[in-house]
Design a protein around this motif. Structure first.
Motif, PDB file in Angstrom:
ATOM      1  N   ASN A  37      29.264 -18.081 -12.145  1.00 19.03           N
ATOM      2  CA  ASN A  37      28.042 -18.869 -11.990  1.00 19.03           C
ATOM      3  C   ASN A  37      27.223 -18.427 -10.776  1.00 19.03           C
ATOM      4  N   GLN A  38      27.865 -17.867  -9.762  1.00 13.84           N
ATOM      5  CA  GLN A  38      27.124 -17.378  -8.601  1.00 13.84           C
ATOM      6  C   GLN A  38      26.159 -16.271  -8.991  1.00 13.84           C
ATOM      7  N   LEU A  90      33.174 -20.497 -11.132  1.00 11.69           N
ATOM      8  CA  LEU A  90      32.350 -20.521  -9.922  1.00 11.69           C
ATOM      9  C   LEU A  90      31.846 -19.124  -9.594  1.00 11.69           C
ATOM     10  N   TYR A  91      32.733 -18.156  -9.663  1.00 14.61           N
ATOM     11  CA  TYR A  91      32.362 -16.768  -9.364  1.00 14.61           C
ATOM     12  C   TYR A  91      31.301 -16.257 -10.343  1.00 14.61           C
ATOM     13  N   MET A 102      38.570 -22.646 -12.975  1.00 11.83           N
ATOM     14  CA  MET A 102      37.450 -23.203 -12.215  1.00 11.83           C
ATOM     15  C   MET A 102      36.909 -22.197 -11.202  1.00 11.83           C
ATOM     16  N   CYS A 103      37.798 -21.480 -10.531  1.00 18.73           N
ATOM     17  CA  CYS A 103      37.364 -20.459  -9.561  1.00 18.73           C
ATOM     18  C   CYS A 103      36.629 -19.316 -10.261  1.00 18.73           C
ATOM     19  N   PHE A 161      33.389 -27.622  -5.044  1.00 20.35           N
ATOM     20  CA  PHE A 161      33.981 -26.892  -6.158  1.00 20.35           C
ATOM     21  C   PHE A 161      35.330 -26.305  -5.743  1.00 20.35           C
ATOM     22  N   SER A 215      39.088 -27.379  -7.178  1.00 18.67           N
ATOM     23  CA  SER A 215      40.038 -26.424  -7.749  1.00 18.67           C
ATOM     24  C   SER A 215      41.268 -26.297  -6.851  1.00 18.67           C
ATOM     25  N   PHE A 217      30.654 -28.228 -11.643  1.00 17.11           N
ATOM     26  CA  PHE A 217      31.855 -28.841 -11.057  1.00 17.11           C
ATOM     27  C   PHE A 217      32.317 -30.022 -11.904  1.00 17.11           C
ATOM     28  N   SER A 220      25.408 -25.988  -9.807  1.00 20.77           N
ATOM     29  CA  SER A 220      26.785 -26.019  -9.317  1.00 20.77           C
ATOM     30  C   SER A 220      27.406 -27.414  -9.408  1.00 20.77           C
ATOM     31  N   SER A 265      33.613 -28.748 -15.335  1.00 20.06           N
ATOM     32  CA  SER A 265      34.880 -28.018 -15.306  1.00 20.06           C
ATOM     33  C   SER A 265      36.030 -28.885 -14.800  1.00 20.06           C
ATOM     34  N   TYR A 270      29.193 -24.882  -2.533  1.00 17.76           N
ATOM     35  CA  TYR A 270      30.361 -24.636  -3.369  1.00 17.76           C
ATOM     36  C   TYR A 270      31.632 -25.211  -2.759  1.00 17.76           C
TER      37      TYR A 270
END
Length: 107
Positions: free
Chosen positions: A70-71, A67-68, A63-64, A5, A9, A82, A78, A85, A2
């Motif tokens: 998607n985890q 990511l959160y 974007m953050c 990513f 961001s 990336f 990922s 997004s 990540y």
């Protein structure tokens, strides 16, 4: 995994902060939101850079958040997330600012 990513961001966030706290003064060749419609006159330049700074900040936060989420959900690889997004965020920024300028000049 990540890191890229967060780097992407982070770059968008840094650009947004820079534009927000040090907006370009007048149309210049050094930095700013530069498109034919934004450099048409000083009012367009000011509006475009104001909107772009806020949108850069918003897209970086989005974007953050993606990511959160998607985890936990793993709805997308990922790397694909990336690319989607980051490029989608940049496209969204340009679309919103250009639409704002178009509406402003139409009036």
């Amino acid at each position: 995994m990540y890191d890229i990513f967060l780097l992407g961001s982070g770059i968008l966030f840094a650009v947004g902060l820079f534009y927000f706290f040090a907006p370009p003064k007048g149309i210049n060749p050094a930095y700013g939101y530069r498109t034919p419609s934004s450099t048409k006159n000083d009012k367009n330049w000011e509006v475009a850079n104001t909107w772009a700074s806020r949108l850069f900040l918003g897209v970086s936060v989005l974007m953050c958040v993606l990511l959160y989420i998607n985890q936990d959900l793993k709805f997308m690889d990922s790397d694909d997330l990336f690319i989607f997004s980051f490029l989608g965020g940049i496209a969204l920024i340009f679309a919103v600012v250009e639409l704002k300028l178009w509406h402003m000049n139409k009036e």
